[in-house]
Design an enzyme around this catalytic site. Structure first.
Site, PDB file in Angstrom:
ATOM      1  N   HIS A 107       0.848  -1.195   0.000  1.00  0.00           N
ATOM      2  CA  HIS A 107       0.000   0.000   0.000  1.00  0.00           C
ATOM      3  C   HIS A 107       0.878   1.238   0.000  1.00  0.00           C
ATOM      4  O   HIS A 107       1.973   1.243   0.563  1.00  0.00           O
ATOM      5  CB  HIS A 107      -0.928   0.035   1.225  1.00  0.00           C
ATOM      6  CG  HIS A 107      -0.226  -0.188   2.520  1.00  0.00           C
ATOM      7  ND1 HIS A 107       0.152  -1.433   2.942  1.00  0.00           N
ATOM      8  CD2 HIS A 107       0.199   0.672   3.490  1.00  0.00           C
ATOM      9  CE1 HIS A 107       0.761  -1.340   4.104  1.00  0.00           C
ATOM     10  NE2 HIS A 107       0.822  -0.065   4.461  1.00  0.00           N
ATOM     11  N   HIS A 109       0.711   5.283   1.180  1.00  0.00           N
ATOM     12  CA  HIS A 109       0.008   6.245   2.027  1.00  0.00           C
ATOM     13  C   HIS A 109      -0.018   7.588   1.312  1.00  0.00           C
ATOM     14  O   HIS A 109       1.007   8.023   0.774  1.00  0.00           O
ATOM     15  CB  HIS A 109       0.764   6.487   3.338  1.00  0.00           C
ATOM     16  CG  HIS A 109       0.944   5.295   4.208  1.00  0.00           C
ATOM     17  ND1 HIS A 109       0.192   5.095   5.346  1.00  0.00           N
ATOM     18  CD2 HIS A 109       1.798   4.240   4.143  1.00  0.00           C
ATOM     19  CE1 HIS A 109       0.589   3.976   5.944  1.00  0.00           C
ATOM     20  NE2 HIS A 109       1.561   3.443   5.236  1.00  0.00           N
TER      21      HIS A 109
HETATM   22  P1  5GP Z   1       2.017   0.329   7.250  1.00  0.00           P
HETATM   23  O1  5GP Z   1       2.462   0.410   8.669  1.00  0.00           O
HETATM   24  O2  5GP Z   1       1.935  -1.124   6.839  1.00  0.00           O
HETATM   25  O3  5GP Z   1       2.811   1.153   6.281  1.00  0.00           O
HETATM   26  O4  5GP Z   1       0.578   0.955   7.175  1.00  0.00           O
HETATM   27  C1  5GP Z   1      -0.577   0.266   7.532  1.00  0.00           C
HETATM   28  C2  5GP Z   1      -1.631   1.310   7.711  1.00  0.00           C
HETATM   29  O5  5GP Z   1      -2.857   0.642   7.807  1.00  0.00           O
HETATM   30  C3  5GP Z   1      -1.462   2.134   8.977  1.00  0.00           C
HETATM   31  O6  5GP Z   1      -1.393   3.503   8.643  1.00  0.00           O
HETATM   32  C4  5GP Z   1      -2.677   1.769   9.815  1.00  0.00           C
HETATM   33  O7  5GP Z   1      -3.176   2.886  10.500  1.00  0.00           O
HETATM   34  C5  5GP Z   1      -3.658   1.274   8.787  1.00  0.00           C
HETATM   35  N1  5GP Z   1      -4.582   0.256   9.241  1.00  0.00           N
HETATM   36  C6  5GP Z   1      -4.327  -0.771  10.076  1.00  0.00           C
HETATM   37  N2  5GP Z   1      -5.428  -1.539  10.208  1.00  0.00           N
HETATM   38  C7  5GP Z   1      -6.386  -0.985   9.428  1.00  0.00           C
HETATM   39  C8  5GP Z   1      -7.749  -1.333   9.149  1.00  0.00           C
HETATM   40  O8  5GP Z   1      -8.303  -2.300   9.636  1.00  0.00           O
HETATM   41  N3  5GP Z   1      -8.420  -0.524   8.286  1.00  0.00           N
HETATM   42  C9  5GP Z   1      -7.824   0.578   7.712  1.00  0.00           C
HETATM   43  N4  5GP Z   1      -8.590   1.304   6.891  1.00  0.00           N
HETATM   44  N5  5GP Z   1      -6.566   0.943   7.967  1.00  0.00           N
HETATM   45  C10 5GP Z   1      -5.839   0.166   8.808  1.00  0.00           C
END
Ligand code: 5GP
Length: 145
Positions: A107, A109
């Protein structure tokens, strides 16, 4: 999770893609789904995930899929900027837990920034109010229509 771990089809974003978990969607087509982050680092924090690919991170994404995916990342980033008029926009992503990744489906951001507002912590804090996310998503969707 290491950079080269196997893809887990039960990760939360895979469940969102399959409709097994809810999300506040802002955009969807054959290539991506974009939805609001439930632990937003700022108002309008949006995630863009690729469909039909088991990629834990950006390094895993087949090269031939990069162009179409990044076009959508830019499209959503532009819509977020138009909808919310931030002073700046962070477009970022993390590869592997040591780099800060917490969900292991690729993903990007999109995080709007305002000069006078500090960012909230990454993937932490209180879950956002879904009605608030819906209101923001409505503004972003209007710029994608
Ligand atoms: P990462 O840490 O992998 O770069 O980002 C994961 C993102 O997913 C984080 O910004 C976190 O807030 C978001 N996130 C975690 N669980 C969920 C969820 O169940 N639904 C949504 N919409 N976002 C989530």
């Amino acid at each position: 999770m290491t950079l080269h771990a196997d893809y887990d089809p039960d990760n939360i974003f895979a469940k969102i893609l399959r409709g097994e978990m809810p999300s506040v969607k802002v955009y969807e087509d054959e290539t991506v789904l974009a939805f609001m982050d439930v632990f937003p680092q700022s108002e309008g924090h949006t995630l863009i995930i690729p469909k039909d690919v088991q990629a834990c991170n950006f390094l895993d994404l087949p090269t031939e899929k990069v162009g179409a995916y990044m076009e959508r990342v830019q499209k959503v980033a532009r819509a977020v900027e138009k909808a919310l008029s931030p002073d700046g926009v962070v477009v970022t992503q993390f590869n592997g837990a040591p780099a800060g990744q917490t969900v292991f489906h690729l993903h990007f951001h999109v995080i709007p920034r305002w000069s006078d507002k500090a960012l909230s912590g990454h993937a932490s804090g209180q879950m956002a109010d879904i009605a608030d996310l819906e209101a923001i998503a409505t503004k972003i969707r209007a710029e994608l229509a």
